[in-house]
Design a protein around this motif. Sequence first.
Motif, PDB file in Angstrom:
ATOM      1  N   ILE A  25     -70.309 -31.226 -48.520  1.00  0.00           N
ATOM      2  CA  ILE A  25     -70.528 -30.123 -47.581  1.00  0.00           C
ATOM      3  C   ILE A  25     -70.261 -30.576 -46.153  1.00  0.00           C
ATOM      4  N   TYR A  26     -70.748 -31.780 -45.799  1.00  0.00           N
ATOM      5  CA  TYR A  26     -70.529 -32.243 -44.427  1.00  0.00           C
ATOM      6  C   TYR A  26     -69.045 -32.529 -44.188  1.00  0.00           C
ATOM      7  N   GLY A  27     -68.344 -33.087 -45.191  1.00  0.00           N
ATOM      8  CA  GLY A  27     -66.910 -33.317 -45.044  1.00  0.00           C
ATOM      9  C   GLY A  27     -66.153 -32.029 -44.800  1.00  0.00           C
ATOM     10  N   LEU A  28     -66.518 -30.974 -45.548  1.00  0.00           N
ATOM     11  CA  LEU A  28     -65.883 -29.667 -45.347  1.00  0.00           C
ATOM     12  C   LEU A  28     -66.237 -29.092 -43.979  1.00  0.00           C
ATOM     13  N   PHE A  29     -67.484 -29.307 -43.556  1.00  0.00           N
ATOM     14  CA  PHE A  29     -67.922 -28.824 -42.243  1.00  0.00           C
ATOM     15  C   PHE A  29     -67.083 -29.451 -41.133  1.00  0.00           C
ATOM     16  N   ALA A  69     -68.684 -39.937 -37.595  1.00  0.00           N
ATOM     17  CA  ALA A  69     -69.668 -41.005 -37.815  1.00  0.00           C
ATOM     18  C   ALA A  69     -70.690 -40.686 -38.908  1.00  0.00           C
ATOM     19  N   PRO A  70     -71.248 -39.459 -38.975  1.00  0.00           N
ATOM     20  CA  PRO A  70     -72.214 -39.164 -40.047  1.00  0.00           C
ATOM     21  C   PRO A  70     -71.643 -39.308 -41.458  1.00  0.00           C
ATOM     22  N   CYS A  71     -70.330 -39.136 -41.630  1.00  0.00           N
ATOM     23  CA  CYS A  71     -69.722 -39.357 -42.952  1.00  0.00           C
ATOM     24  C   CYS A  71     -69.955 -40.794 -43.395  1.00  0.00           C
ATOM     25  N   LEU A  72     -69.777 -41.721 -42.478  1.00  0.00           N
ATOM     26  CA  LEU A  72     -70.000 -43.140 -42.754  1.00  0.00           C
ATOM     27  C   LEU A  72     -71.479 -43.417 -43.031  1.00  0.00           C
ATOM     28  N   VAL A  73     -72.342 -42.847 -42.196  1.00  0.00           N
ATOM     29  CA  VAL A  73     -73.786 -43.086 -42.333  1.00  0.00           C
ATOM     30  C   VAL A  73     -74.312 -42.502 -43.640  1.00  0.00           C
ATOM     31  N   ALA A 123     -64.066 -30.838 -41.396  1.00  0.00           N
ATOM     32  CA  ALA A 123     -62.670 -30.407 -41.514  1.00  0.00           C
ATOM     33  C   ALA A 123     -62.465 -29.010 -40.947  1.00  0.00           C
ATOM     34  N   PHE A 124     -63.351 -28.082 -41.324  1.00  0.00           N
ATOM     35  CA  PHE A 124     -63.171 -26.706 -40.873  1.00  0.00           C
ATOM     36  C   PHE A 124     -63.609 -26.512 -39.423  1.00  0.00           C
ATOM     37  N   THR A 125     -64.550 -27.314 -38.950  1.00  0.00           N
ATOM     38  CA  THR A 125     -64.950 -27.223 -37.546  1.00  0.00           C
ATOM     39  C   THR A 125     -63.810 -27.662 -36.631  1.00  0.00           C
ATOM     40  N   VAL A 126     -63.243 -28.824 -36.932  1.00  0.00           N
ATOM     41  CA  VAL A 126     -62.172 -29.366 -36.088  1.00  0.00           C
ATOM     42  C   VAL A 126     -60.895 -28.547 -36.246  1.00  0.00           C
ATOM     43  N   ALA A 127     -60.401 -28.459 -37.482  1.00  0.00           N
ATOM     44  CA  ALA A 127     -59.133 -27.766 -37.714  1.00  0.00           C
ATOM     45  C   ALA A 127     -59.257 -26.274 -37.416  1.00  0.00           C
ATOM     46  N   GLY A 128     -60.391 -25.677 -37.800  1.00  0.00           N
ATOM     47  CA  GLY A 128     -60.576 -24.241 -37.567  1.00  0.00           C
ATOM     48  C   GLY A 128     -60.584 -23.896 -36.092  1.00  0.00           C
ATOM     49  N   PHE A 129     -61.354 -24.659 -35.309  1.00  0.00           N
ATOM     50  CA  PHE A 129     -61.437 -24.395 -33.873  1.00  0.00           C
ATOM     51  C   PHE A 129     -60.096 -24.661 -33.201  1.00  0.00           C
ATOM     52  N   ASP A 130     -59.506 -25.830 -33.486  1.00  0.00           N
ATOM     53  CA  ASP A 130     -58.258 -26.208 -32.815  1.00  0.00           C
ATOM     54  C   ASP A 130     -57.112 -25.268 -33.193  1.00  0.00           C
ATOM     55  N   LEU A 131     -57.007 -24.959 -34.477  1.00  0.00           N
ATOM     56  CA  LEU A 131     -55.911 -24.098 -34.926  1.00  0.00           C
ATOM     57  C   LEU A 131     -56.051 -22.687 -34.372  1.00  0.00           C
ATOM     58  N   THR A 132     -57.283 -22.181 -34.330  1.00  0.00           N
ATOM     59  CA  THR A 132     -57.523 -20.854 -33.750  1.00  0.00           C
ATOM     60  C   THR A 132     -57.144 -20.839 -32.274  1.00  0.00           C
ATOM     61  N   PHE A 133     -57.552 -21.875 -31.554  1.00  0.00           N
ATOM     62  CA  PHE A 133     -57.255 -21.963 -30.123  1.00  0.00           C
ATOM     63  C   PHE A 133     -55.751 -22.058 -29.874  1.00  0.00           C
ATOM     64  N   ILE A 134     -55.062 -22.890 -30.676  1.00  0.00           N
ATOM     65  CA  ILE A 134     -53.610 -23.038 -30.528  1.00  0.00           C
ATOM     66  C   ILE A 134     -52.907 -21.719 -30.819  1.00  0.00           C
ATOM     67  N   THR A 135     -53.330 -21.043 -31.886  1.00  0.00           N
ATOM     68  CA  THR A 135     -52.718 -19.762 -32.268  1.00  0.00           C
ATOM     69  C   THR A 135     -52.892 -18.718 -31.174  1.00  0.00           C
ATOM     70  N   LEU A 136     -54.114 -18.600 -30.653  1.00  0.00           N
ATOM     71  CA  LEU A 136     -54.370 -17.625 -29.592  1.00  0.00           C
ATOM     72  C   LEU A 136     -53.577 -17.959 -28.334  1.00  0.00           C
ATOM     73  N   SER A 137     -53.470 -19.246 -28.028  1.00  0.00           N
ATOM     74  CA  SER A 137     -52.694 -19.664 -26.849  1.00  0.00           C
ATOM     75  C   SER A 137     -51.237 -19.242 -26.986  1.00  0.00           C
ATOM     76  N   TYR A 138     -50.670 -19.459 -28.162  1.00  0.00           N
ATOM     77  CA  TYR A 138     -49.254 -19.124 -28.351  1.00  0.00           C
ATOM     78  C   TYR A 138     -49.009 -17.627 -28.472  1.00  0.00           C
ATOM     79  N   ILE A 139     -49.992 -16.892 -28.927  1.00  0.00           N
ATOM     80  CA  ILE A 139     -49.857 -15.432 -28.900  1.00  0.00           C
ATOM     81  C   ILE A 139     -49.727 -14.953 -27.458  1.00  0.00           C
ATOM     82  N   GLN A 140     -50.589 -15.482 -26.588  1.00  0.00           N
ATOM     83  CA  GLN A 140     -50.512 -15.126 -25.166  1.00  0.00           C
ATOM     84  C   GLN A 140     -49.217 -15.618 -24.528  1.00  0.00           C
TER      85      GLN A 140
END
Length: 300
Positions: free
Chosen positions: A200-204, A159-163, A206-223
């Motif tokens: 900067i907010y667009g990058l924030f 939403a802040p991207c739009l605002v 992208a990296f917040t969502v993809a970074g968190f989700d991808l890290t979580f998925i990777t760690l889950s599959y390692i286990q």
Amino acid sequence: MSISNITVYMPSVLTLIGIPGLESVQCWIGIPFCAIYLIAMIGNSLLLIIIKSEGSLHEPLYIFLGMLGATDIALASSIMPKMLGIFWFNMPEIYFDSCLLQMWFIHTFQCIESGILMAMALDRYVAICYPLRHAIIFTHQLVIQIGTVVVLRAAILVAPCLVLIKCRFQLYHTTVILHSYCEHMAIVKLAAANVQVNKIYGLFVAFTVAGFDLTFITLSYIQIFITVFRLPQKEARFKAFNTCVAHICVFLQFYLLAFFSFFTHRFGSHIPPYIHILFSSIYLLVPPFLNPIVYGAKTT
């Protein structure tokens, strides 16, 4: 030259070019795009109908799969009607507010899809690493809560991207968007102002969502892999791994296409614009097209 001669004040209508450099063949490009869209709609609709009608599929994994199918339908439908209007009916104009709304829908559904893939990885982690506790942990209430959090996270972050665009920019260099749909950076680049905050907010996001989700998925599959390879029987290892194959294929094609599109758009200045636009469009259309095929092939 005065400012008024080189800028546009608060434009009410924008123009989407489509695919720059390929305008003469866009009518032909629209044919495979339309076919992919129709297959995606049919496949995901059938997936939702089957999951809803089959009581045995009312489990967390298939409920998440249903959420993914609904998100895919919404994501593809938010871009294809307008894109085909550009390609086939020479209708490139779009109201400024409608363009912002399309941008919000597209990026929100992208974030939701990423969150659902993370939730599915969590489900597989619990199912394989703690099978006796899976039914206790993954109740229908928890599934609904996870789905709600995923949707709210996406809507609030985007939403802040739009605002920021609506409130910060009044003057624009041009009203012509060199894209086939309203993408965040494509709109921001039109502004005759400092766009650093928006970038900067667009990058924030992208990296917040993809970074968190991808890290979580990777760690889950390692286990998951550690647990699977510790199983004593080869048949048990194969059966456990086979339950994850479809999800691994879906999440790999989603994130590989996402990162390729993201980095070429921002750092691939030497790549022709039509390559950027084609891959951006493919990135949004291929996951909804492939997801029901992959899960349909792997699910009995």
